[in-house]
Design a protein around this motif. Sequence first.
Motif, short mmCIF file in Angstrom:
data_model
loop_
_atom_site.label_atom_id
_atom_site.label_comp_id
_atom_site.label_asym_id
_atom_site.label_seq_id
_atom_site.Cartn_x
_atom_site.Cartn_y
_atom_site.Cartn_z
N ASN A 185 8.12 0.15 5.89
CA ASN A 185 8.99 1.17 5.33
C ASN A 185 9.34 2.18 6.42
N PHE A 186 10.63 2.48 6.56
CA PHE A 186 11.08 3.48 7.51
C PHE A 186 11.80 4.60 6.75
N SER A 187 11.49 5.83 7.10
CA SER A 187 12.17 6.97 6.46
C SER A 187 12.34 8.08 7.49
N GLU A 188 13.06 9.10 7.12
CA GLU A 188 13.23 10.23 8.04
C GLU A 188 13.30 11.53 7.24
N THR A 189 12.82 12.61 7.90
CA THR A 189 12.84 13.94 7.27
C THR A 189 13.52 14.94 8.21
N GLU A 196 15.11 3.36 14.01
CA GLU A 196 14.52 2.31 13.16
C GLU A 196 14.49 0.97 13.88
N THR A 197 15.56 0.65 14.61
CA THR A 197 15.60 -0.62 15.36
C THR A 197 14.47 -0.66 16.39
N GLY A 198 14.26 0.45 17.10
CA GLY A 198 13.19 0.49 18.10
C GLY A 198 11.82 0.29 17.49
N VAL A 199 11.60 0.91 16.33
CA VAL A 199 10.32 0.75 15.63
C VAL A 199 10.13 -0.71 15.23
N ARG A 200 11.16 -1.30 14.62
CA ARG A 200 11.06 -2.69 14.16
C ARG A 200 10.81 -3.64 15.33
N ALA A 214 4.12 2.24 7.39
CA ALA A 214 5.23 3.15 7.12
C ALA A 214 5.42 4.06 8.32
N VAL A 215 6.66 4.25 8.75
CA VAL A 215 6.97 5.11 9.88
C VAL A 215 8.03 6.12 9.43
N THR A 216 7.77 7.39 9.73
CA THR A 216 8.71 8.45 9.36
C THR A 216 9.14 9.21 10.61
N LEU A 217 10.44 9.33 10.79
CA LEU A 217 11.00 10.14 11.86
C LEU A 217 11.02 11.59 11.37
N THR A 218 10.26 12.47 12.04
CA THR A 218 10.12 13.85 11.54
C THR A 218 10.85 14.88 12.40
N ASN A 219 11.02 14.58 13.69
CA ASN A 219 11.60 15.60 14.56
C ASN A 219 12.13 14.92 15.82
N GLY A 220 12.78 15.71 16.68
CA GLY A 220 13.29 15.17 17.92
C GLY A 220 14.29 16.10 18.54
N SER A 221 14.95 15.62 19.58
CA SER A 221 16.01 16.41 20.22
C SER A 221 16.97 15.44 20.89
N TYR A 222 18.13 15.95 21.26
CA TYR A 222 19.14 15.09 21.85
C TYR A 222 19.93 15.85 22.90
N HIS A 223 20.69 15.09 23.67
CA HIS A 223 21.57 15.69 24.70
C HIS A 223 23.01 15.36 24.31
N SER A 224 23.86 16.36 24.36
CA SER A 224 25.22 16.16 23.86
C SER A 224 26.00 15.11 24.65
N VAL A 225 25.62 14.88 25.91
CA VAL A 225 26.34 13.91 26.73
C VAL A 225 25.53 12.61 26.90
N SER A 252 22.28 8.48 23.17
CA SER A 252 22.97 7.30 22.58
C SER A 252 21.99 6.62 21.63
N GLU A 253 22.52 5.73 20.84
CA GLU A 253 21.65 4.97 19.92
C GLU A 253 20.63 4.15 20.72
N GLN A 254 21.07 3.60 21.86
CA GLN A 254 20.17 2.80 22.70
C GLN A 254 19.03 3.65 23.25
N ALA A 255 19.34 4.87 23.63
CA ALA A 255 18.30 5.76 24.18
C ALA A 255 17.28 6.11 23.11
N PHE A 256 17.74 6.34 21.88
CA PHE A 256 16.79 6.66 20.80
C PHE A 256 15.96 5.43 20.41
N LYS A 257 16.55 4.26 20.56
CA LYS A 257 15.76 3.03 20.32
C LYS A 257 14.60 2.95 21.31
N GLN A 258 14.88 3.24 22.59
CA GLN A 258 13.83 3.18 23.60
C GLN A 258 12.79 4.28 23.37
N ALA A 259 13.24 5.47 22.93
CA ALA A 259 12.30 6.56 22.64
C ALA A 259 11.36 6.17 21.50
#
Length: 682
Positions: A503-507, A522-526, A542-553, A556-563
């Motif tokens: 189960n994957f969820s996010e808050t 979610e793809t990276g977790v799977r 069960a894995v829940t995404l609770t927090n994080g940060s990003y860079h406007s430039v 990317s989705e690929q970067a968050f998969k690796q994270a």
Amino acid sequence: MNEKVNSGSRNVAIVGPYLSGKTTLLESLLFVTGAISRKGSVKDANTVGDSAQEARDRQMSVEVSAASAEYNGTRFTFIDCPGSVEFAQETYNALIGVDAAIVVCEPINDRVLTLAPLFKFLDDWEIPHLVFVNKMDRANIHVLETLHALKAVSSRPLVAHQYPIMGGEQLIGFIDLVTEQAYHYHLGAAADPVPFPEELKAEEHAARAEMLEALANFDDHLLEELLEDIEPPQEEILKDLKMELGADLVVPVFFGVAEQDYGVRPLLEALLREAPEPETTAERRLSKIKDNATLAQVLKTYYTPQGGKLSLVRVWQGKLTDGIVLNGIRAGGIYRLMGQQLQQVNQVGAGEIVALSRMEGIKTGDTLSTNSQAVQLPKVEQLEPVYALAIIPEKRNDEVKLSGAITKLLEEDPSLAWEQHGDTHEVILWGQGEIHLQVALDRLRRKYNLPMTTHLPQVPYKETIRKATSSVHGRYKHQSGGHGQFGDVYLDIKPLGRGEGFNFSETIVGGVVPRQYIPGVETGVREFLAHGPLGFPVVDVAVTLTNGSYHSVDSSEQAFKQAARLAMQTGLPQCQPTLLEPIIRVQVTTPSEFTSKVMQLLTGRRGQILGYEAIHDWQGWDNITGYLPQAEMQNFIVELRSQTLGVGSFHWEFDHLQEVPDKLAERILAANSGNGGNGNSK
């Protein structure tokens, strides 16, 4: 208008346990009828039956063989069937197309139990059958003991049709219990009538009285005659034998030595007089069918080097003519078989068993008809596979040919199965036992030039976690020319109940991880869970995404998969990963006398007994239900058959995953680490 069945024919299967002498009996039947001028032998690998190389290499039947002969104006088609339990599907598929079966056995009481599953199948399908006790030259027990042992495994009453005359330990003749005429055997000739041996009068009289009483259970007139001490006419006895054999109410018993042709002619005479005609069999099988179209059913599929695909069929109704179209497919030719020899014919009527060529797409058990809307005749239930090997082509270039060859292999032998396992990525060939799979592998090599290497299949272990962890941080930052890559996540990881999966969820609040990047998390977790810290797929997490940060430039989705992968790599080992093994639910069928041994066999393999009960329609047999680790299943069928004279069987299905005991888990993980992580250790 229905085409009249050819009453001048009989279709007879020859069945029985391994080594009982079935192929030798077929050879004798063909010799006595003049169909062959010289008998072959299994030892010399020159018999009409067992003509496949795989059979000759092992000196055992591995598929059904058909052969025709004429005797006293009647055409006999004999179907020689394998005796090994590993090839039972072949036998069962063929049996539903015959008018009668000869059950061949040896006069060895300890082996009689091996007939029980065969008798049950014959009676469940109401297939008339008689028993031929072969190898009477090796009998070291009294004939009445053999009869008593046989009766214990048959739900139908067995009646002696003959009383054997022994000279020491040799069979020298018989007394016909209908006519009470005695005969002596001679090599190479029919038996001669001889004076009645007075020393056997009491035993013969008792056996004859038992036969008449069994027949009288189904004939009130005969019962009245016996009660009034009236000697019934021979014609009445023969009429009752024919009627009651044809209805599968009684099982006549004959004695002989097939190797010397002793007892073979009386057996043929009985089949002529008493076995049901094809018309009778067809009336019973087609009783609920109102269609007048031509009907046939496929009993066996062959792929031959010279003729391509051949479908052995029983014609139930109508006639087959050259070029006939059945199920929308034009038959390439019609052939009578004599082992591997083909004799082309232009037309055959109902009641015949012949081979049709080039029936592409048609499988064993299929009903063939000139009417596309025809009903389907009943098929034999498919035996479930109980033994497996992982197979790999010796030459990598052959991988592209493998699926096509296996498809043909499964058409020839429907009791095989194969799968490409989703977790282990192995190609697994399933069958009924070790010899069964070795024969299949021989065919792949000989027929399709596909030699294989094999190994035991990997056990599809899984892993899970015992405790939770929170706020596991994963940051992926990569800078190269132009745009960089940046993803930053915090994950909570916790175990789920057994069987709940993933189960994957996010808050996420405040957009700290933009919506478009969450699927990448979610793809990276799977992807990480496909190969956990112990080396196996991870489940019930069960894995829940609770927090994080990003860079406007740079995000990317690929970067968050690796994270996400980095966070899982850090967090999962903190959650006490533990090994899980698949547990199968088994239902073992065994004679009651072996029930306690089978339960010990299960518990000795880390199994758990759930209970056992008698089988309501099979006296003297039990069903045992239990759980068994799949790692303990590989050779289970071998040991089960060893403990039950070869007749024990089991049904299985995956039930649940269960933690592996710690000491065993240590050994599995050590082996898994040592062989490169393929999970191939028990």
